[in-house]
Design an enzyme around this catalytic site. Structure first.
Site, mmCIF file in Angstrom:
data_model
loop_
_atom_site.group_PDB
_atom_site.id
_atom_site.type_symbol
_atom_site.label_atom_id
_atom_site.label_comp_id
_atom_site.label_asym_id
_atom_site.label_seq_id
_atom_site.Cartn_x
_atom_site.Cartn_y
_atom_site.Cartn_z
ATOM 1 N N HIS A 1 37.787 39.569 41.060
ATOM 2 C CA HIS A 1 37.076 39.169 39.849
ATOM 3 C C HIS A 1 37.358 37.690 39.638
ATOM 4 O O HIS A 1 38.494 37.289 39.494
ATOM 5 C CB HIS A 1 37.536 39.997 38.650
ATOM 6 C CG HIS A 1 36.723 39.705 37.425
ATOM 7 N ND1 HIS A 1 35.626 40.451 37.086
ATOM 8 C CD2 HIS A 1 36.833 38.734 36.497
ATOM 9 C CE1 HIS A 1 35.090 39.949 35.983
ATOM 10 N NE2 HIS A 1 35.818 38.905 35.605
ATOM 11 N N CYS A 2 36.316 36.883 39.642
ATOM 12 C CA CYS A 2 36.482 35.428 39.557
ATOM 13 C C CYS A 2 36.225 34.970 38.133
ATOM 14 O O CYS A 2 35.098 35.103 37.641
ATOM 15 C CB CYS A 2 35.518 34.740 40.518
ATOM 16 S SG CYS A 2 35.477 32.963 40.297
ATOM 17 N N PRO A 3 37.250 34.415 37.444
ATOM 18 C CA PRO A 3 37.028 33.976 36.056
ATOM 19 C C PRO A 3 36.067 32.788 35.961
ATOM 20 O O PRO A 3 35.443 32.592 34.934
ATOM 21 C CB PRO A 3 38.427 33.592 35.587
ATOM 22 C CG PRO A 3 39.194 33.305 36.819
ATOM 23 C CD PRO A 3 38.615 34.188 37.897
ATOM 24 N N ASN B 1 32.985 34.270 35.778
ATOM 25 C CA ASN B 1 33.119 35.364 34.812
ATOM 26 C C ASN B 1 32.419 36.624 35.331
ATOM 27 O O ASN B 1 31.696 37.291 34.590
ATOM 28 C CB ASN B 1 32.550 34.950 33.451
ATOM 29 C CG ASN B 1 32.964 35.900 32.359
ATOM 30 O OD1 ASN B 1 33.928 36.646 32.512
ATOM 31 N ND2 ASN B 1 32.233 35.898 31.251
ATOM 32 N N ASN B 2 32.618 36.904 36.606
ATOM 33 C CA ASN B 2 31.987 38.059 37.235
ATOM 34 C C ASN B 2 32.772 38.373 38.504
ATOM 35 O O ASN B 2 33.606 37.580 38.923
ATOM 36 C CB ASN B 2 30.530 37.723 37.577
ATOM 37 C CG ASN B 2 29.646 38.955 37.564
ATOM 38 O OD1 ASN B 2 30.137 40.067 37.732
ATOM 39 N ND2 ASN B 2 28.368 38.753 37.372
#
Ligand SMILES: [Zn+2]
Ligand SMILES: [Zn+2]
Length: 412
Positions: free
Chosen positions: A128-130, A133-134
């Site tokens: 999950h890549c901040p 944001n997905n």
């Protein structure tokens, strides 16, 4: 008609919510500052548009911005692709090879994992890549990786413009005295004179943007290298960890199995083509995956079930050999640890020498796990988070594994 408008409004709202998060806001601010400054520097001072070279330079700069934003928004809004709610394999007897997700009320398709942030089972989940944001997964792996490639390239071009602007503009204004260096910023020195003279604020903006661009080049460039490795081996970060645990499990039980990772097609080109296609839509449907010879559809999920059943091996036991303060980018743990700090909002845990940790997943230089605490003393609080791999050492499995641990607790 009304229903369609309602759906579109709901989609717009979801998109706006994705965007309103520190990750996308900071990332977009960096893109805005770097490209606006580079375009202004080029057009006004370093390479004006009245020359052919200047026009080409300007168009190329603009092109980077457009392509970076295109891939960025694609990665963010297209998303990784989710396993359909209530999904089950076609043949009902295959259910026994799969884990069940209670939240999604569906079986976890091969390579999918449940993301707590997205609250859905994500197809071929990597992480999950901040910043977007997905999740990064099946559908957006190509656009995500293209963004990671284009951002450093654009930043290198912009950095060149910043350095050349500052250099050419300062060159004629610097005068050397006996004991001092004077910079006269009052006059425009370029011929013909630019509309806006290069002043101190333009200098400061260029310098600031240069810092941002160089930082982005290094940080994002490293993420690109990691993702290329994931794509060329067809093995996500999560699957690397499953493989590590599989080797550990086999070694511990001496079962004589050999674990073959099923999704690496044996050729980097074949693996690459699964993600990058001309249509932009990755191969397959994200649920069924081609496997190499000697493996079948559920080779990996069966291994996952075995690991789940075997709690003792599911988490690998580590012992801290160095203190760690719990900061995100530790300065004293080596350059690689510093720069590869996991890009997540998950906490870090401080370690002191001798602490025991049950690690559940890991990256090359970082691991995630839970500290083994004296349950009476901590009052049931669980300490979970990331820590540098450099600070710990794997505990060897042996029949008396628990004995030295208890002995150590008493001596403290
Ligand atoms: Zn789920
Ligand atoms: Zn997610």
């Amino acid at each position: 008609m009304g229903a369609r408008r309602g759906r579109r409004a709901a989609a717009a709202l979801r998109g706006a919510r994705r965007l309103c998060h520190w990750g996308p806001l900071v990332a977009l601010a960096v893109v805005a500052v770097c490209s606006a400054t580079a375009l202004a520097d080029a057009a006004l001072w370093y390479w004006p548009l009245d020359t052919a070279g200047g026009s080409v330079n300007f168009i190329v700069l603009l092109n980077w911005t457009v392509m970076i934003l295109y891939n960025y928004f694609n990665a963010m809004f297209v998303g990784p692709g989710y396993v359909p709610l209530g999904w089950a394999p076609e043949k009902s007897q295959d259910c026994m090879y799969l884990q069940y997700c209670k939240v999604c009320q569906s079986y976890k398709a091969p390579r999918s994992h449940h993301c707590r942030k997205c609250n859905r089972c994500v197809m071929k989940m990597d992480h999950h890549c901040p910043w977007i944001n997905n999740c990064c997964g099946y559908q957006n792996h190509a656009s995500f990786t293209l963004f990671l490639l284009l951002a450093p390239l654009g930043c290198i071009h912009a950095s060149f413009i910043f350095v050349m602007t500052m250099y050419t503009q300062l060159y004629n204004r610097i005068s050397f005295g006996w004991s001092s260096v004077k910079i006269d910023m009052s006059a425009a020195k370029r011929d013909p004179r630019p509309i806006i003279p290069f002043g101190l604020s333009a200098f400061a903006a260029s310098l600031f943007a240069l810092g941002l661009a160089l930082g982005t080049t290094i940080a994002v460039g490293m993420l690109f290298i990691i993702q290329m490795k994931v794509i060329l081996t067809n093995k996500t970060s999560i699957e690397s960890w499953i493989e590590e645990k599989a080797k550990d499990r086999i070694q511990y039980y001496q079962t004589g199995e050999t674990f073959i990772f099923p999704y690496d097609m044996g050729s980097k080109w074949k693996n690459f083509k699964q993600v990058f296609t001309w249509s932009g839509i990755p191969e397959g449907d994200g649920l069924d995956w081609p496997v190499r010879d000697g493996c079948h559809q559920y080779s990996l999920t069966i291994e996952q079930l075995k690991q789940k059943a075997d709690k003792r091996v599911r988490s690998v036991r580590y012992r801290a050999v160095e203190d760690y303060s719990g900061v995100c980018c530790p300065v004293t743990k080596g350059v690689k640890t510093f720069f590869t700090t996991p890009c997540t909002e998950e906490p870090r845990i401080a370690l002191s020498k001798g602490d025991l940790i049950l690690a559940t997943r890991g990256l090359k230089h970082w691991m995630y796990g839970e500290k083994i605490l004296d349950s009476a003393a901590d009052g049931g609080i669980r300490e979970r988070g990331w820590f540098p791999r450099k600070c710990v050492e794997k505990c060897q499995y042996d029949s008396e594994m628990d004995q030295p641990m208890d002995g150590e607790k008493k001596s403290r």
